[in-house]
Motif scaffolding. Structure first.
Motif, mmCIF file in Angstrom:
data_model
loop_
_atom_site.group_PDB
_atom_site.id
_atom_site.type_symbol
_atom_site.label_atom_id
_atom_site.label_comp_id
_atom_site.label_asym_id
_atom_site.label_seq_id
_atom_site.Cartn_x
_atom_site.Cartn_y
_atom_site.Cartn_z
ATOM 1 N N PRO A 63 0.973 -1.164 0.012
ATOM 2 C CA PRO A 63 0.091 -0.023 0.048
ATOM 3 C C PRO A 63 0.779 1.399 0.164
ATOM 4 N N VAL A 64 0.657 2.129 -0.790
ATOM 5 C CA VAL A 64 1.458 3.449 -0.857
ATOM 6 C C VAL A 64 0.714 4.577 -0.653
ATOM 7 N N VAL A 65 1.198 5.097 0.410
ATOM 8 C CA VAL A 65 0.183 6.343 1.205
ATOM 9 C C VAL A 65 1.065 7.550 1.126
ATOM 10 N N VAL A 78 5.093 7.036 1.211
ATOM 11 C CA VAL A 78 5.887 5.861 2.002
ATOM 12 C C VAL A 78 5.245 4.493 1.594
ATOM 13 N N ALA A 79 5.639 3.428 1.614
ATOM 14 C CA ALA A 79 5.156 2.009 1.520
ATOM 15 C C ALA A 79 5.013 1.554 2.912
ATOM 16 N N LEU A 80 3.777 1.110 3.129
ATOM 17 C CA LEU A 80 3.409 0.351 4.322
ATOM 18 C C LEU A 80 4.000 -1.111 4.265
ATOM 19 N N PHE A 188 -7.182 9.780 6.147
ATOM 20 C CA PHE A 188 -8.274 8.254 5.906
ATOM 21 C C PHE A 188 -7.900 7.487 7.004
ATOM 22 N N SER A 189 -8.871 6.724 7.427
ATOM 23 C CA SER A 189 -8.683 5.339 7.975
ATOM 24 C C SER A 189 -9.306 4.243 7.061
ATOM 25 N N ALA A 190 -8.586 3.178 7.193
ATOM 26 C CA ALA A 190 -8.954 2.158 6.432
ATOM 27 C C ALA A 190 -9.138 0.949 7.279
ATOM 28 N N GLN A 191 -9.906 0.116 6.490
ATOM 29 C CA GLN A 191 -10.128 -1.498 6.916
ATOM 30 C C GLN A 191 -9.253 -2.423 6.024
ATOM 31 N N ILE A 238 -4.703 2.455 -6.497
ATOM 32 C CA ILE A 238 -4.724 1.043 -6.735
ATOM 33 C C ILE A 238 -4.175 0.384 -5.568
ATOM 34 N N SER A 239 -2.974 0.822 -5.290
ATOM 35 C CA SER A 239 -2.300 0.082 -4.389
ATOM 36 C C SER A 239 -2.962 -0.007 -2.761
ATOM 37 N N LEU A 240 -3.828 0.753 -2.676
ATOM 38 C CA LEU A 240 -4.594 0.528 -1.283
ATOM 39 C C LEU A 240 -5.416 -0.623 -1.041
#
Length: 253
Positions: A63-65, A78-80, A188-191, A238-240
């Protein structure tokens, strides 16, 4: 007070995250090979910086955020690498990056980096090539140059990587400044949902708000396309989907 102590007070070099103390590179230095080992602090980091040119490749695996350390005044990419604090799911038990994922340039340049020198509390514009001091070894280290002064091929390649990385950092900052100016980043927050249905909530990240992106003026959209930013934004979005893959990787161990 001695001259050397005075010099230490007025000049300092701050190492990048994950590095120990660093010193300017000298042509007489001999540097230990890393043998692919990841620096200890980065083995426990759940994120690693990326540059603008890395986003398309990194987005396949991570995931790239966007992240901000100053409340949204400035941003980085960053990459998670994990879902929990100090969790890095991409380093194996041998201390090396797992071969099934892209290796970020931040790690490929180690133990070298470019750093800013601070004198009298003021950071200068000059950037100098540095190396982690603990990686210097006159007996076992690799020389940088031949006796006649010609750079060895491995050192020339590493210097080229450092120069390209620095130039890419500048492009990355310009991209992030542009996104901030256009006000299209949102917290944002994500699941994260694994293939097995496991769910984990994540927060403290920033992403591109698609509605704000679509609402931009035509000139701004053309500018993003012309500068090569638009493609990176779609890769980021898309990476999310890879958030769920982090849960799967954690379960696999």
């Amino acid at each position: 007070m001695t001259t050397s102590n005075t010099q230490k007070q007025i000049t300092s070099i701050t190492p990048p995250f994950g590095y120990g103390g660093i010193v300017p590179v000298l042509k007489t230095h001999k540097v230990l090979a890393t043998d692919g080992l990841v620096p200890e602090p980065l083995r426990r980091s759940n994120a690693i910086p990326l540059t603008i040119s890395e986003i398309p490749r990194a987005s396949r695996d991570y995931p790239v955020v966007f992240a901000s350390a100053d409340g949204g005044e400035s941003f980085g990419v960053v990459a998670l690498l994990g879902l929990g604090e100090k969790e890095n799911l991409f380093v194996g038990e041998d201390g090396k990056w797992r071969g099934d994922a892209y290796l970020p340039a931040y790690l490929r340049r180690y133990p070298f980096c470019m750093a800013t020198v601070t004198r009298g509390g003021q950071a200068g514009e000059e950037r100098i090539v540095c190396v982690e001091e603990a990686m210097l070894d006159t007996q076992r280290g690799l020389p940088l140059e031949r006796q006649e002064g010609e750079k060895l091929s491995w050192w020339s390649e590493r210097l080229h990587l450092l120069q390209e990385y620095e130039a890419d950092l500048i492009r990355t900052r310009h991209m992030c400044d542009t996104l901030k100016k256009l006000a299209i980043l949102e917290r944002f927050s994500a699941q994260a949902v694994s293939d097995g249905g496991e769910v984990m909530n994540l927060g403290g990240m920033f992403r591109v708000d698609e509605q704000r992106l679509e609402a931009l003026k035509a000139d701004d959209l053309r500018m993003l396309i012309r500068k090569g930013i638009m493609g990176r934004l779609y890769a980021h979005m898309i990476s999310l989907d890879n958030l769920g893959r982090l849960l799967d990787r954690r379960k696999e161990g």
